[in-house]
Design a protein around this motif. Structure first.
Motif, PDB file in Angstrom:
ATOM      1  N   PHE A 134       0.839  -1.201   0.000  1.00 31.53           N
ATOM      2  CA  PHE A 134       0.000   0.000   0.000  1.00 31.53           C
ATOM      3  C   PHE A 134       0.872   1.249   0.000  1.00 31.53           C
ATOM      4  CE2 PHE A 134      -3.385  -2.823   0.781  1.00 31.53           C
ATOM      5  CZ  PHE A 134      -4.582  -2.139   0.717  1.00 31.53           C
ATOM      6  N   GLU A 135       0.402   2.270  -0.718  1.00 32.47           N
ATOM      7  CA  GLU A 135       0.971   3.615  -0.648  1.00 32.47           C
ATOM      8  C   GLU A 135      -0.029   4.476   0.114  1.00 32.47           C
ATOM      9  OE1 GLU A 135       3.605   4.236  -4.652  1.00 32.47           O
ATOM     10  OE2 GLU A 135       1.433   4.281  -4.906  1.00 32.47           O
ATOM     11  N   GLY A 136       0.199   4.639   1.402  1.00 31.41           N
ATOM     12  CA  GLY A 136      -0.798   5.288   2.239  1.00 31.41           C
ATOM     13  C   GLY A 136      -2.040   4.422   2.309  1.00 31.41           C
ATOM     14  N   ASP A 137      -3.179   4.986   1.896  1.00 35.28           N
ATOM     15  CA  ASP A 137      -4.435   4.233   1.885  1.00 35.28           C
ATOM     16  C   ASP A 137      -4.719   3.586   0.530  1.00 35.28           C
ATOM     17  OD1 ASP A 137      -4.944   4.927   4.521  1.00 35.28           O
ATOM     18  OD2 ASP A 137      -5.980   6.775   3.961  1.00 35.28           O
ATOM     19  N   ARG A 138      -3.820   3.762  -0.432  1.00 37.25           N
ATOM     20  CA  ARG A 138      -4.053   3.258  -1.784  1.00 37.25           C
ATOM     21  C   ARG A 138      -3.360   1.926  -1.984  1.00 37.25           C
ATOM     22  NH1 ARG A 138      -1.980   2.928  -6.869  1.00 37.25           N
ATOM     23  NH2 ARG A 138       0.075   3.652  -6.170  1.00 37.25           N
ATOM     24  N   ASN A 139      -4.074   0.950  -2.520  1.00 35.01           N
ATOM     25  CA  ASN A 139      -3.512  -0.357  -2.812  1.00 35.01           C
ATOM     26  C   ASN A 139      -2.635  -0.259  -4.056  1.00 35.01           C
ATOM     27  OD1 ASN A 139      -2.925  -3.036  -3.317  1.00 35.01           O
ATOM     28  ND2 ASN A 139      -5.029  -3.759  -3.161  1.00 35.01           N
ATOM     29  N   ALA A 140      -1.320  -0.395  -3.871  1.00 36.59           N
ATOM     30  CA  ALA A 140      -0.390  -0.257  -4.994  1.00 36.59           C
ATOM     31  C   ALA A 140      -0.489  -1.423  -5.967  1.00 36.59           C
ATOM     32  CB  ALA A 140       1.041  -0.140  -4.469  1.00 36.59           C
ATOM     33  N   PHE A 141      -1.191  -2.485  -5.601  1.00 33.03           N
ATOM     34  CA  PHE A 141      -1.357  -3.643  -6.492  1.00 33.03           C
ATOM     35  C   PHE A 141      -2.581  -3.510  -7.399  1.00 33.03           C
ATOM     36  CE2 PHE A 141       1.006  -7.268  -4.049  1.00 33.03           C
ATOM     37  CZ  PHE A 141       2.201  -6.607  -4.278  1.00 33.03           C
ATOM     38  N   HIS A 142      -3.413  -2.504  -7.187  1.00 38.60           N
ATOM     39  CA  HIS A 142      -4.688  -2.422  -7.908  1.00 38.60           C
ATOM     40  C   HIS A 142      -4.617  -1.451  -9.080  1.00 38.60           C
ATOM     41  CE1 HIS A 142      -9.007  -2.692  -8.537  1.00 38.60           C
ATOM     42  NE2 HIS A 142      -9.066  -1.369  -8.569  1.00 38.60           N
TER      43      HIS A 142
END
Length: 445
Positions: free
Chosen positions: A243-251
């Motif tokens: 995750f980058e903060g609250d964002r899923n870096a895999f999505h």
């Protein structure tokens, strides 16, 4: 925390850490001694701990991490009088110990944090409940005769799982699912995802709690990867995400599988370095009986041995679970080779390092496996470029010792000790005359 100790009348605070092999260590202190423990640490002989120090440099300190404080439940349901905290191991000058598995993981997580990434894991932990625990090499007796998803309300397993979930939730360890697994006596409890350091702590706590509760229920719990010759072994399929903060870096919603470039490079890193990290994720001689053993005559155990990935394909080493529409945070990858007897701090470290290397070097992800890899012929698998994981601990150590990635991740001290200790384990195993050999050869040779 100190107020809680007083209000709950806690008499002992157990300070926990693990050795290089993943064995839980503990020293109990009275609550009155905690101020000193926080300020100065608790001194101990590091040379008496597997992989920590030589006798000439044995003084070490265990410094408790107050964020890990939890009151320990009593297996019999009585009022608790003990609490626990995990410790970071330090040298006398206050510097971190390079032998501390928790520090190994902290270092790797810091490398991810430099890129703004947080590593989350979600393990599915399998283990066996047994009626006995023989020490003479005979096969144990499972605690029940249940199968996959069976209710087993007539035996110890049902009540045990309910007690285990309650105890874990009471410790702040969130449980997603619990159920009976495929083999008689085999259970699975899945922990809700958490950051990798918290999860490694949770797994160590899980193993302790499960063993204590099993005894209270008149049974024994084992995380041995394969205690039964003709039954599947116990794995620890682990879901991974960045995750980058609250964002899923895999999505990435624009991708057919909702996988971002970061996720694809991460998977490629896992595949590229799969052989190198296997000695850490599957660290025991018995681990390879799970990977390459047989459940029954002619029936291959469903464990991932071929280095490939696939979408919702349980025969692949790395599986991409089905995406849930509208839930971007659920996009993740699942590594299926781990077993539940590994050292979770070291295992998570090398897994993350492999994935990060894929991201840093822009590894290209090969095509995924769409068919059942187990049912393919050797020729078909070779044509698709699917290599195999190491076949035994000795093979895994030979691959690991050449790995710059694993050496850098573990650090020279842990890397050298791990190789030396595991070579000794293999030497002892290789010299053993097994019941198989006596059955097959003694009557005829």
């Amino acid at each position: 925390m100190l107020r809680t100790l007083e209000e709950r009348q806690i008499r002992f605070v157990r300070l926990w850490f693990t050795d290089v092999l993943g064995t839980l260590k503990s020293v109990a202190v009275a609550p009155a001694e905690l101020d000193g423990a926080f300020a100065e640490g608790i001194g101990f002989d590091g040379s008496a701990i597997e992989g920590f120090a030589r006798a000439s440099e044995s003084d070490m300190l265990a410094r408790p991490d107050p964020s890990t404080f939890q009151i320990l439940p009593e297996p019999d349901g009585s009022t608790p009088d003990s609490a626990r905290m995990f410790c970071d191991i330090q040298m006398p000058d206050g510097s971190p110990s390079w032998a501390d598995p928790r520090y190994v993981l902290r270092r790797t997580l810091s490398k991810a944090a430099e890129s703004g990434l947080t590593f989350y894991t979600h393990p599915e932990i399998e283990f066996f409940l047994l009626k006995n625990r023989p020490t003479d090499g005979t096969e144990p007796i499972p605690a029940d005769n249940g199968g996959y998803f069976d209710m087993t309300s007539h035996d110890v397993a049902h009540d045990f799982r309910r007690s285990a979930v309650s105890a874990l939730e009471g410790l702040g360890i969130s449980v997603e699912f619990s159920h009976h697994e495929v083999a008689p006596g085999q259970q699975e409890i899945d922990l809700r995802y958490a950051d990798a350091l918290s999860m490694a702590d949770n797994i160590m706590t899980f193993r302790h709690v499960i063993k204590e509760l099993a005894i209270a229920h008149g049974a024994h719990a084992t995380f041995m990867p394969k205690p039964f010759r003709h039954q599947p072994g116990s794995g620890m399929h682990t879901h991974l995400s960045l995750f980058e903060g609250d964002r899923n870096a895999f999505h990435d919603p624009s991708d057919a599988l909702n996988l971002s470039k970061t996720a694809r490079a991460f998977i490629a890193g896992l595949l590229m370095h799969a052989g190198e990290i296997t000695a850490v994720t599957n660290q025991w001689v018995n681990s390879y009986k799970r990977l390459y053993g047989y459940a029954a005559r002619g029936e291959l155990v469903e464990a991932p041995t071929y280095v490939c990935w696939g979408h919702a394909n349980r025969s692949a080493l790395v599986r991409v679970p089905m995406y849930k529409p509208g839930k971007a945070n659920s996009t993740r990858v699942e590594l299926r080779s781990l077993d539940s007897a590994c050292n979770p701090y070291l295992a998570f470290s090398v897994i993350l390092a492999a994935g990060l290397k894929g991201i840093e070097q822009n590894y290209e992800l090969p095509p995924g496996a769409e068919d059942d890899v187990w049912s393919m012929s050797e020729t078909e698998r070779r044509a698709l470029g699917f290599s195999e994981l190491p076949h035994n601990l000795a093979d895994a150590l030979r691959v690991m010792e050449k790995s710059e990635l694993v050496a850098e991740t573990l650090g020279e001290h842990v890397f050298d000790f791990f190789l030396r200790n595991k070579r000794e384990e293999w030497t002892e195993y290789r010299a053993e005359v097994s019941p198989f050999e006596l059955r097959r050869y003694l009557p005829n040779l």
